[in-house]
Design an enzyme around this catalytic site. Structure first.
Site, mmCIF file in Angstrom:
data_model
loop_
_atom_site.group_PDB
_atom_site.id
_atom_site.type_symbol
_atom_site.label_atom_id
_atom_site.label_comp_id
_atom_site.label_asym_id
_atom_site.label_seq_id
_atom_site.Cartn_x
_atom_site.Cartn_y
_atom_site.Cartn_z
ATOM 1 N N LYS A 195 -76.587 -35.844 17.339
ATOM 2 C CA LYS A 195 -76.096 -34.973 18.478
ATOM 3 C C LYS A 195 -76.003 -35.732 19.757
ATOM 4 O O LYS A 195 -75.086 -35.488 20.650
ATOM 5 C CB LYS A 195 -77.010 -33.724 18.684
ATOM 6 C CG LYS A 195 -76.962 -32.939 17.295
ATOM 7 C CD LYS A 195 -75.603 -32.329 17.173
ATOM 8 C CE LYS A 195 -75.778 -31.232 15.994
ATOM 9 N NZ LYS A 195 -74.469 -30.771 15.494
ATOM 10 N N LYS B 45 -67.096 -35.310 1.216
ATOM 11 C CA LYS B 45 -67.393 -33.958 0.970
ATOM 12 C C LYS B 45 -66.465 -32.967 2.004
ATOM 13 O O LYS B 45 -65.947 -33.195 3.022
ATOM 14 C CB LYS B 45 -68.652 -33.393 0.736
ATOM 15 C CG LYS B 45 -69.480 -33.697 1.941
ATOM 16 C CD LYS B 45 -70.743 -33.209 1.889
ATOM 17 C CE LYS B 45 -71.610 -33.331 3.126
ATOM 18 N NZ LYS B 45 -73.111 -32.497 2.793
ATOM 19 N N LYS C 110 -65.384 -28.477 7.517
ATOM 20 C CA LYS C 110 -64.320 -28.074 8.600
ATOM 21 C C LYS C 110 -64.047 -29.100 9.662
ATOM 22 O O LYS C 110 -62.914 -29.071 10.270
ATOM 23 C CB LYS C 110 -64.976 -26.972 9.125
ATOM 24 C CG LYS C 110 -63.958 -25.820 9.451
ATOM 25 C CD LYS C 110 -64.447 -24.434 9.763
ATOM 26 C CE LYS C 110 -65.186 -23.995 10.823
ATOM 27 N NZ LYS C 110 -65.723 -22.743 10.652
#
Ligand code: TRP
Length: 332
Positions: free
Chosen positions: A112, A195, A198
């Protein structure tokens, strides 16, 4: 008494097939064998400051879709994390058992810092503390999560042990990450690589809500290759992905047919994709219909959230009361 299982999912709105197989399949199976506490982690999602209306809509949609996939509030405790304020209280206490150094080293945190450097807030740093509390507050022994969350489970054990050690008690037990060995966990992306996620774009995921038309369009666009030139040639990743998708929704004889066609160098990927789209539609239609039914029944949704919240609060309050006792905080 049944063993306790806890798991949470972040409210990301419409769920796609990857979420479904990653989480729901495990939860639906576990609710038969465990005392399951499954929740929507709305507090965790605050790290990214979602708009209030979006957060609310996403919590609702996630709940609807989990119910539509077979989570049964009569068999497990289904709740919204923020409806259990005891979690926030225990989170404060557990921050005292998490060291700055170890939190900074967590790979999900470091990711992050790289991907959203302008919003590295303290909530993000202590994300594993909140997650540990989610688990420990119900004394879970099993936590169904994907590989990327295993480090968080290890930290959960460490925090619990540190608490025990500090106060000279054997209060918290050690939970372990859990998955059914035979569960199909990862669903391939429609872009031919890796995989389903979104983050790779709307056209690379199939939503549980997708209409047959959308399903067909997206699958037909999935990449393949120019076909095997000789028998026994290994499959490219894109083609392997098509076969993996097929395995999720098609019958064994259909899969065997395309395997043979590949082997014989006679495969037509257009036909194969049409077949996958058809079988995917059959697979998703009942789920889509349930989503529609449940969406229209606000009274049911409210009841599920109220009853789940009540059960979760009772279990959490017992822990908080005992913890306050152990650490010498006077109960009111
Ligand atoms: N961190 C988990 C995820 O991103 C979600 C989560 C929050 C969770 N609290 C939890 C999972 C407790 C298991 C147990 O997928």
């Amino acid at each position: 008494m049944r063993e306790i299982a806890v798991s949470g999912v972040r409210p990301t709105g419409k769920q796609h097939l990857g979420n479904y197989l990653g989480a729901v399949v495990n939860f639906v199976r576990m609710q038969e064998e465990y005392d399951g506490y499954f929740f929507i982690a709305d507090l965790h999602s605050l790290t990214t400051h979602p708009r209030a209306a979006d957060l609310q809509a996403n919590v609702r949609q996630t709940l609807i879709e989990y119910l539509a996939c077979g989570l049964d509030p009569d068999k497990c405790t289904l709740f919204v994390q923020s409806h259990v304020p005891q979690i926030s209280e225990l989170y404060l206490i557990f921050n005292m058992f998490a060291y700055d150094g170890e939190l900074h080293k967590v790979p999900t945190f470091k990711d992050k810092v790289r991907t959203q450097p302008d919003n590295v807030n303290a909530g993000l740093l202590t994300y594993p503390v909140l997650m540990a509390v989610d688990i420990l507050i119900h004394h879970a022994m099993k936590v169904p999560v994907g590989k990327d969350q295993m480090q968080h489970i290890e930290m959960t054990r460490n925090f619990g042990n540190r608490f025990n050690h500090t106060y000279g008690v054997e209060y918290f037990k050690e939970p372990i990450g859990f998955n059914y060995g035979d569960a199909p966990l990862s669903v391939p992306s429609l872009d031919g690589e890796g995989k389903m996620s979104k983050s790779k774009g709307e056209n690379t995921v199939i939503y549980l809500m997708d209409e047959p038309d959308a399903i067909r369009k997206k699958i037909m666009k999935a990449p393949s290759d120019s076909g095997p030139k000789e028998p026994g040639q290994p499959k490219t990743e894109a083609v392997q992905n098509l076969f993996d998708l097929m395995k999720l929704v098609s019958k064994p004889d259909v899969i065997a047919h395309y395997d043979q066609a590949y082997h014989d160098c006679a495969i037509r990927y257009g036909d194969m994709k049409k077949q996958i789209a058809e079988d995917m539609t059959v697979f998703l239609t009942p789920i889509r219909e349930r989503i529609r039914e449940i969406s229209a029944d606000q009274a049911y949704l409210t009841r599920v959230m109220e009853e789940g919240g009540e059960k979760a609060r009772a279990s959490a309050q017992k822990t908080v009361t005992e913890v306050r006792e152990i650490i010498g905080l006077k109960s009111r």
